[in-house]
Design a protein around this motif. Structure first.
Motif, mmCIF file in Angstrom:
data_model
loop_
_atom_site.group_PDB
_atom_site.id
_atom_site.type_symbol
_atom_site.label_atom_id
_atom_site.label_comp_id
_atom_site.label_asym_id
_atom_site.label_seq_id
_atom_site.Cartn_x
_atom_site.Cartn_y
_atom_site.Cartn_z
ATOM 1 N N THR A 57 2.936 -7.174 11.733
ATOM 2 C CA THR A 57 1.910 -7.127 12.787
ATOM 3 C C THR A 57 2.567 -7.130 14.158
ATOM 4 N N TRP A 59 2.838 -5.137 16.898
ATOM 5 C CA TRP A 59 2.204 -4.789 18.173
ATOM 6 C C TRP A 59 1.032 -5.689 18.517
ATOM 7 N N ASN A 60 0.539 -6.478 17.587
ATOM 8 C CA ASN A 60 -0.476 -7.485 17.915
ATOM 9 C C ASN A 60 0.240 -8.711 18.449
ATOM 10 N N ASN A 61 -0.086 -9.145 19.640
ATOM 11 C CA ASN A 61 0.555 -10.310 20.262
ATOM 12 C C ASN A 61 2.076 -10.150 20.287
ATOM 13 N N ASN A 65 5.122 -12.508 18.606
ATOM 14 C CA ASN A 65 5.905 -12.014 17.473
ATOM 15 C C ASN A 65 7.398 -12.007 17.769
ATOM 16 N N ARG A 115 -2.570 -20.063 18.034
ATOM 17 C CA ARG A 115 -3.115 -19.132 17.035
ATOM 18 C C ARG A 115 -4.243 -19.766 16.231
#
Length: 117
Positions: A57, A59-61, A65, A115
């Motif tokens: 994942t 490119w999300n957050n 990451n 989160r």
């Protein structure tokens, strides 16, 4: 499901990496030391999750990451000798990150808590 596992890995990895700072904040109760002692056998698994799941994942957050991947690399330092092709590169990266171990640990803990919400 991936988000929940990554959240748990961020919190547990943050406790393992930020133990020196958390122990100072804790005082006499040794609460974080007890948690870290029970999490220590799972350090390799937590580090692996912190490297692999953020790549899925990515490119999300993006910032979250990247911090998760750096924390995973720090947790997997003891395993790098088993990967001869990448050992020198990973050890150099780990040595460069080591002075920031506590900062990355606290950042992982904060990211894990953020989160949840």
């Amino acid at each position: 499901m991936v988000g929940l596992v990554l959240t748990i890995a961020n919190i547990t990895g943050g406790i393992l990496l930020g133990l020196a700072t958390l122990d100072k904040w804790d005082g006499e109760s040794n609460f974080f030391n007890k948690i870290a002692n029970s999490l220590a056998p799972f350090q390799t698994v937590i580090g692996g999750v912190l490297v692999i799941l953020p790549l899925i994942t990515f490119w999300n957050n993006l910032i979250f990451n990247i911090v998760s991947i750096l924390g995973g690399i720090l947790l997997l330092t003891h395993v790098f000798g088993k990967v001869p092709a990448l050992e020198t590169t990973l050890r150099k990266l780990s040595d460069q990150l080591m002075p920031f171990k506590a900062i990355i640990g606290i950042a992982l803990l904060v990211i894990g808590i953020l989160r949840i919400f």
